[in-house]
Design a protein around this motif. Structure first.
Motif, PDB file in Angstrom:
ATOM      1  N   VAL A  55     -34.368   6.472 -46.483  1.00  0.00           N
ATOM      2  CA  VAL A  55     -33.776   7.328 -47.516  1.00  0.00           C
ATOM      3  C   VAL A  55     -34.863   7.886 -48.436  1.00  0.00           C
ATOM      4  N   MET A  56     -35.760   7.015 -48.883  1.00  0.00           N
ATOM      5  CA  MET A  56     -36.802   7.446 -49.812  1.00  0.00           C
ATOM      6  C   MET A  56     -37.768   8.435 -49.161  1.00  0.00           C
ATOM      7  N   LEU A  57     -38.112   8.206 -47.897  1.00  0.00           N
ATOM      8  CA  LEU A  57     -39.014   9.118 -47.190  1.00  0.00           C
ATOM      9  C   LEU A  57     -38.367  10.487 -47.009  1.00  0.00           C
ATOM     10  N   ALA A  58     -37.054  10.496 -46.811  1.00  0.00           N
ATOM     11  CA  ALA A  58     -36.349  11.758 -46.607  1.00  0.00           C
ATOM     12  C   ALA A  58     -36.139  12.514 -47.916  1.00  0.00           C
ATOM     13  N   THR A  59     -35.797  11.787 -48.974  1.00  0.00           N
ATOM     14  CA  THR A  59     -35.432  12.452 -50.228  1.00  0.00           C
ATOM     15  C   THR A  59     -36.603  12.672 -51.176  1.00  0.00           C
ATOM     16  N   TYR A  60     -37.672  11.880 -51.018  1.00  0.00           N
ATOM     17  CA  TYR A  60     -38.864  12.058 -51.854  1.00  0.00           C
ATOM     18  C   TYR A  60     -40.129  12.143 -50.989  1.00  0.00           C
ATOM     19  N   PRO A  61     -40.163  13.073 -50.047  1.00  0.00           N
ATOM     20  CA  PRO A  61     -41.308  13.144 -49.129  1.00  0.00           C
ATOM     21  C   PRO A  61     -42.623  13.482 -49.818  1.00  0.00           C
ATOM     22  N   GLU A  62     -42.541  14.117 -50.992  1.00  0.00           N
ATOM     23  CA  GLU A  62     -43.760  14.476 -51.718  1.00  0.00           C
ATOM     24  C   GLU A  62     -44.374  13.264 -52.425  1.00  0.00           C
ATOM     25  N   VAL A  63     -43.625  12.174 -52.546  1.00  0.00           N
ATOM     26  CA  VAL A  63     -44.097  10.990 -53.266  1.00  0.00           C
ATOM     27  C   VAL A  63     -44.877  10.041 -52.356  1.00  0.00           C
TER      28      VAL A  63
ATOM     29  N   ILE B 183     -40.554   1.273 -41.499  1.00  0.00           N
ATOM     30  CA  ILE B 183     -39.124   0.978 -41.398  1.00  0.00           C
ATOM     31  C   ILE B 183     -38.940  -0.161 -40.401  1.00  0.00           C
ATOM     32  N   ILE B 184     -38.532  -1.323 -40.895  1.00  0.00           N
ATOM     33  CA  ILE B 184     -38.389  -2.507 -40.056  1.00  0.00           C
ATOM     34  C   ILE B 184     -36.913  -2.833 -39.898  1.00  0.00           C
ATOM     35  N   ALA B 185     -36.414  -2.765 -38.666  1.00  0.00           N
ATOM     36  CA  ALA B 185     -35.009  -3.061 -38.364  1.00  0.00           C
ATOM     37  C   ALA B 185     -34.074  -2.289 -39.284  1.00  0.00           C
ATOM     38  N   GLY B 186     -34.349  -1.009 -39.449  1.00  0.00           N
ATOM     39  CA  GLY B 186     -33.566  -0.180 -40.360  1.00  0.00           C
ATOM     40  C   GLY B 186     -32.695   0.832 -39.632  1.00  0.00           C
ATOM     41  N   LEU B 187     -32.100   1.723 -40.402  1.00  0.00           N
ATOM     42  CA  LEU B 187     -31.225   2.773 -39.888  1.00  0.00           C
ATOM     43  C   LEU B 187     -31.849   4.134 -40.146  1.00  0.00           C
ATOM     44  N   PRO B 188     -31.540   5.116 -39.303  1.00  0.00           N
ATOM     45  CA  PRO B 188     -32.029   6.473 -39.578  1.00  0.00           C
ATOM     46  C   PRO B 188     -31.364   7.042 -40.819  1.00  0.00           C
ATOM     47  N   PHE B 189     -32.045   7.971 -41.468  1.00  0.00           N
ATOM     48  CA  PHE B 189     -31.476   8.619 -42.641  1.00  0.00           C
ATOM     49  C   PHE B 189     -30.230   9.389 -42.245  1.00  0.00           C
ATOM     50  N   GLY B 190     -29.150   9.213 -43.039  1.00  0.00           N
ATOM     51  CA  GLY B 190     -27.907   9.928 -42.763  1.00  0.00           C
ATOM     52  C   GLY B 190     -27.019   9.251 -41.750  1.00  0.00           C
ATOM     53  N   ALA B 191     -27.371   8.024 -41.348  1.00  0.00           N
ATOM     54  CA  ALA B 191     -26.574   7.324 -40.336  1.00  0.00           C
ATOM     55  C   ALA B 191     -25.191   6.963 -40.844  1.00  0.00           C
ATOM     56  N   ALA B 192     -25.061   6.760 -42.160  1.00  0.00           N
ATOM     57  CA  ALA B 192     -23.778   6.361 -42.736  1.00  0.00           C
ATOM     58  C   ALA B 192     -23.730   6.759 -44.204  1.00  0.00           C
ATOM     59  N   SER B 193     -22.502   6.912 -44.709  1.00  0.00           N
ATOM     60  CA  SER B 193     -22.327   7.290 -46.113  1.00  0.00           C
ATOM     61  C   SER B 193     -21.499   6.276 -46.897  1.00  0.00           C
ATOM     62  N   ASP B 194     -20.998   5.231 -46.228  1.00  0.00           N
ATOM     63  CA  ASP B 194     -20.253   4.179 -46.910  1.00  0.00           C
ATOM     64  C   ASP B 194     -20.392   2.888 -46.117  1.00  0.00           C
ATOM     65  N   VAL B 195     -19.895   1.789 -46.689  1.00  0.00           N
ATOM     66  CA  VAL B 195     -20.087   0.466 -46.080  1.00  0.00           C
ATOM     67  C   VAL B 195     -19.472   0.388 -44.698  1.00  0.00           C
ATOM     68  N   ARG B 196     -18.300   0.938 -44.526  1.00  0.00           N
ATOM     69  CA  ARG B 196     -17.643   0.866 -43.215  1.00  0.00           C
ATOM     70  C   ARG B 196     -18.490   1.533 -42.145  1.00  0.00           C
TER      71      ARG B 196
ATOM     72  N   GLY C 258     -39.753  -1.633 -45.850  1.00  0.00           N
ATOM     73  CA  GLY C 258     -38.620  -2.502 -46.101  1.00  0.00           C
ATOM     74  C   GLY C 258     -37.997  -2.984 -44.804  1.00  0.00           C
ATOM     75  N   LEU C 259     -37.261  -4.086 -44.902  1.00  0.00           N
ATOM     76  CA  LEU C 259     -36.572  -4.704 -43.766  1.00  0.00           C
ATOM     77  C   LEU C 259     -35.068  -4.534 -43.899  1.00  0.00           C
ATOM     78  N   SER C 260     -34.409  -4.208 -42.796  1.00  0.00           N
ATOM     79  CA  SER C 260     -32.951  -4.157 -42.719  1.00  0.00           C
ATOM     80  C   SER C 260     -32.393  -3.136 -43.709  1.00  0.00           C
ATOM     81  N   ALA C 261     -31.623  -3.584 -44.728  1.00  0.00           N
ATOM     82  CA  ALA C 261     -31.150  -2.639 -45.738  1.00  0.00           C
ATOM     83  C   ALA C 261     -32.330  -1.986 -46.435  1.00  0.00           C
TER      84      ALA C 261
END
Length: 204
Positions: free
Chosen positions: A30-38, A44-57, A20-23
């Motif tokens: 998120v999916m790789l972290a929470t469903y690694p068995e799947v 990850i293209i222009a994305g954020l690390p897992f856990g980088a933020a928990s809300d829009v702000r 995926g790109l961006s969001a």
């Protein structure tokens, strides 16, 4: 949804990937972290690390500058996301060096996160140049690439593509599809063994 598709179409569970790109890149993490068995791997293209933020702000802040965390702290976020203890998905990180929407520092944070998850020293890698762009790879003990980082020199926010002459004559690329002479989609498909190198040799 993945399980439904796998069962309905006889998909090999060891050959399921996500990108995926961006969001969408952030959601891929998120999916790789929470469903690694799947998933066998993700791009990850222009994305954020897992856990980088928990809300829009905090997302908006992270897009400009990821929070200061150690590789261990980034890795712990992934390890605590599921009870999985088996193999982890391979991760391919792509980012433009001139991305003004999601700072390239997020690629560095992603790299710290996933090399730590795979138990690899971040400073030990092989480096090559692909179509003028820097590619770094990290190998596991079997010699398999499990983490890679491709930095697209001069590219802004978008997905790197390489259009053929026929595609170029059809008009401009779509929004956020940036013609930089290298296709992330084709590279990922090849590295995941979804297309043969021979069949795709003319579509780099």
């Amino acid at each position: 949804m993945v399980t439904r598709m796998r069962r309905s179409h006889g998909v090999d569970p060891a050959r399921i990937f996500i990108t995926g790109l961006s969001a969408g890149g952030a959601m891929t993490a998120v999916m790789l972290a929470t469903y690694p068995e799947v998933f066998a791997g993700g791009g990850i293209i222009a994305g954020l690390p897992f856990g980088a933020a928990s809300d829009v702000r905090h997302v908006m802040a992270a897009m400009k500058k990821p929070r200061a965390s150690t590789p261990q702290e980034w890795g712990d976020l992934v390890r605590s996301a599921s009870a999985h203890t088996g193999r982890r998905p391979t991760v391919s990180i792509w980012h433009g060096t001139h991305d003004g929407t999601v700072a390239v520092a997020n690629a560095d944070a992603l790299l710290s996160q996933w090399t730590n998850v795979h138990g690899l020293p971040e400073a030990t890698f092989a480096q090559t140049v692909v179509a003028g762009h820097c590619r770094r790879t990290w190998l596991n003990k079997k010699g398999e690439v499990v983490v890679e980082l491709t930095l697209i020199e001069g590219m802004g926010h978008g997905t790197p593509v390489r259009r053929t002459k026929a595609q170029a004559s059809a008009g401009d690329a779509g929004p956020f599809m940036l013609d930089v002479g290298l296709s992330s989609s084709l590279h990922l498909a090849r590295s995941w063994d979804l297309v043969s190198r021979r069949a795709s040799s003319n579509r780099r």
